[in-house]
Design a protein around this motif. Structure first.
Motif, mmCIF file in Angstrom:
data_model
loop_
_atom_site.group_PDB
_atom_site.id
_atom_site.type_symbol
_atom_site.label_atom_id
_atom_site.label_comp_id
_atom_site.label_asym_id
_atom_site.label_seq_id
_atom_site.Cartn_x
_atom_site.Cartn_y
_atom_site.Cartn_z
ATOM 1 N N LEU A 57 50.700 60.014 35.988
ATOM 2 C CA LEU A 57 49.371 59.782 35.398
ATOM 3 C C LEU A 57 49.005 59.006 33.987
ATOM 4 O O LEU A 57 48.074 59.160 33.329
ATOM 5 C CB LEU A 57 48.576 61.216 35.349
ATOM 6 N N LYS A 58 50.336 58.569 33.538
ATOM 7 C CA LYS A 58 50.038 58.041 32.434
ATOM 8 C C LYS A 58 49.737 56.344 32.181
ATOM 9 O O LYS A 58 49.399 55.862 31.264
ATOM 10 C CB LYS A 58 51.481 58.112 31.412
ATOM 11 N N VAL A 59 49.798 55.974 33.564
ATOM 12 C CA VAL A 59 49.777 54.404 33.588
ATOM 13 C C VAL A 59 48.622 54.224 34.823
ATOM 14 O O VAL A 59 48.878 54.895 35.908
ATOM 15 C CB VAL A 59 50.819 53.515 33.854
ATOM 16 N N ALA A 60 47.512 53.808 34.853
ATOM 17 C CA ALA A 60 46.608 53.444 35.855
ATOM 18 C C ALA A 60 46.507 51.904 36.061
ATOM 19 O O ALA A 60 46.282 51.287 34.861
ATOM 20 C CB ALA A 60 45.293 54.050 35.452
ATOM 21 N N THR A 61 46.543 51.492 37.127
ATOM 22 C CA THR A 61 46.429 50.159 37.368
ATOM 23 C C THR A 61 45.304 49.682 38.236
ATOM 24 O O THR A 61 45.032 50.384 39.292
ATOM 25 C CB THR A 61 47.528 49.437 38.354
ATOM 26 N N ALA A 62 44.113 49.058 37.403
ATOM 27 C CA ALA A 62 42.873 48.714 38.205
ATOM 28 C C ALA A 62 43.047 47.386 38.854
ATOM 29 O O ALA A 62 43.316 46.451 38.163
ATOM 30 C CB ALA A 62 41.900 48.830 36.983
ATOM 31 N N TYR A 63 42.541 47.388 39.976
ATOM 32 C CA TYR A 63 42.569 46.162 40.863
ATOM 33 C C TYR A 63 41.248 45.677 40.599
ATOM 34 O O TYR A 63 40.208 46.257 41.249
ATOM 35 C CB TYR A 63 43.112 46.308 42.232
ATOM 36 N N VAL A 64 40.818 44.330 40.026
ATOM 37 C CA VAL A 64 39.584 43.917 39.754
ATOM 38 C C VAL A 64 39.330 42.754 39.987
ATOM 39 O O VAL A 64 40.292 41.815 40.403
ATOM 40 C CB VAL A 64 39.272 43.880 38.140
ATOM 41 N N VAL A 65 38.082 42.197 40.115
ATOM 42 C CA VAL A 65 37.829 41.005 40.596
ATOM 43 C C VAL A 65 36.273 40.608 40.114
ATOM 44 O O VAL A 65 35.622 41.509 40.068
ATOM 45 C CB VAL A 65 37.392 40.731 42.437
ATOM 46 N N PRO A 66 36.314 39.217 39.517
ATOM 47 C CA PRO A 66 35.110 39.097 38.997
ATOM 48 C C PRO A 66 33.820 38.550 40.109
ATOM 49 O O PRO A 66 34.212 37.938 41.134
ATOM 50 C CB PRO A 66 35.216 37.817 38.147
ATOM 51 N N LEU A 67 32.683 39.040 40.047
ATOM 52 C CA LEU A 67 31.787 38.680 41.129
ATOM 53 C C LEU A 67 30.988 37.291 40.758
ATOM 54 O O LEU A 67 30.907 36.942 39.635
ATOM 55 C CB LEU A 67 30.540 39.854 41.000
ATOM 56 N N GLY A 68 30.373 36.720 41.733
ATOM 57 C CA GLY A 68 29.606 35.722 41.381
ATOM 58 C C GLY A 68 30.522 34.415 40.839
ATOM 59 O O GLY A 68 29.923 33.614 40.229
ATOM 60 N N GLY A 69 31.728 34.229 41.463
ATOM 61 C CA GLY A 69 32.509 32.837 41.168
ATOM 62 C C GLY A 69 33.036 32.946 39.611
ATOM 63 O O GLY A 69 33.068 31.866 39.189
ATOM 64 N N GLY A 70 33.022 34.127 39.242
ATOM 65 C CA GLY A 70 33.421 34.282 37.774
ATOM 66 C C GLY A 70 34.872 33.764 37.796
ATOM 67 O O GLY A 70 35.648 33.708 38.648
ATOM 68 N N LYS A 71 35.502 33.465 36.505
ATOM 69 C CA LYS A 71 37.007 32.846 36.414
ATOM 70 C C LYS A 71 37.811 34.125 36.040
ATOM 71 O O LYS A 71 37.496 34.846 35.099
ATOM 72 C CB LYS A 71 36.903 31.900 35.416
ATOM 73 N N PRO A 72 38.644 34.467 37.038
ATOM 74 C CA PRO A 72 39.817 35.493 36.794
ATOM 75 C C PRO A 72 40.134 35.329 35.417
ATOM 76 O O PRO A 72 40.417 36.445 34.494
ATOM 77 C CB PRO A 72 40.463 35.418 37.790
ATOM 78 N N ASP A 73 40.822 34.274 34.836
ATOM 79 C CA ASP A 73 41.531 34.144 33.577
ATOM 80 C C ASP A 73 40.478 34.642 32.614
ATOM 81 O O ASP A 73 41.067 35.625 31.594
ATOM 82 C CB ASP A 73 41.854 32.587 33.331
#
Length: 131
Positions: A57-73
């Motif tokens: 429980l010491k590392v959490a990996t969050a899978y995220v995505v920008p909405l509205g055509g945002g730039k992932p970088d």
């Protein structure tokens, strides 16, 4: 297909799943409310699709995505820049001994769903499925 998000073996424990979902909800709320003191991050709409947690429980990996055509970088740069504040904000809602380190990865689930829909819409595939 991509590698499974979980380690090889029996899969995540119930505790890992519960903590991951709690972190996902808390992180989503923090990002939605704009609790972070960074106007650039607060103007982005970010979806947190899933959070996986290491067995300790010491590392959490969050899978995220920008909405509205945002730039992932740009999104990842802003999340990285505010990582410690995000960690503090998320840990307030947790009753864990340690605040987990939060890592961010691009959630490709939506892309795979779009590709699956595209494949199922092809005449040859639809004909095979209907038979």
């Amino acid at each position: 297909m991509g590698k499974n998000r979980f380690q090889d073996g029996p899969g995540p424990s119930q505790r890992q799943l519960r903590v991951g979902e709690l972190i996902r909800r808390t992180l989503s709320e923090v990002l939605t409310r704009g609790d972070i003191h960074d106007p650039e991050l607060n103007r982005l709409s970010i979806t947190v699709g899933e959070v996986t947690v290491s067995p300790d429980l010491k590392v959490a990996t969050a899978y995220v995505v920008p909405l509205g055509g945002g730039k992932p970088d740009e999104m990842f740069d802003l999340l990285k820049r505010n990582k410690s504040e995000l960690r503090r904000a998320v840990s307030k809602g947790l009753t864990l001994k340690f605040a987990p380190e939060i890592r961010f990865k691009l959630d490709e689930t939506f892309d795979r769903l779009d590709e699956t829909r595209r494949l199922f819409s092809q005449d040859a595939v639809r004909r095979d499925v209907e038979e």
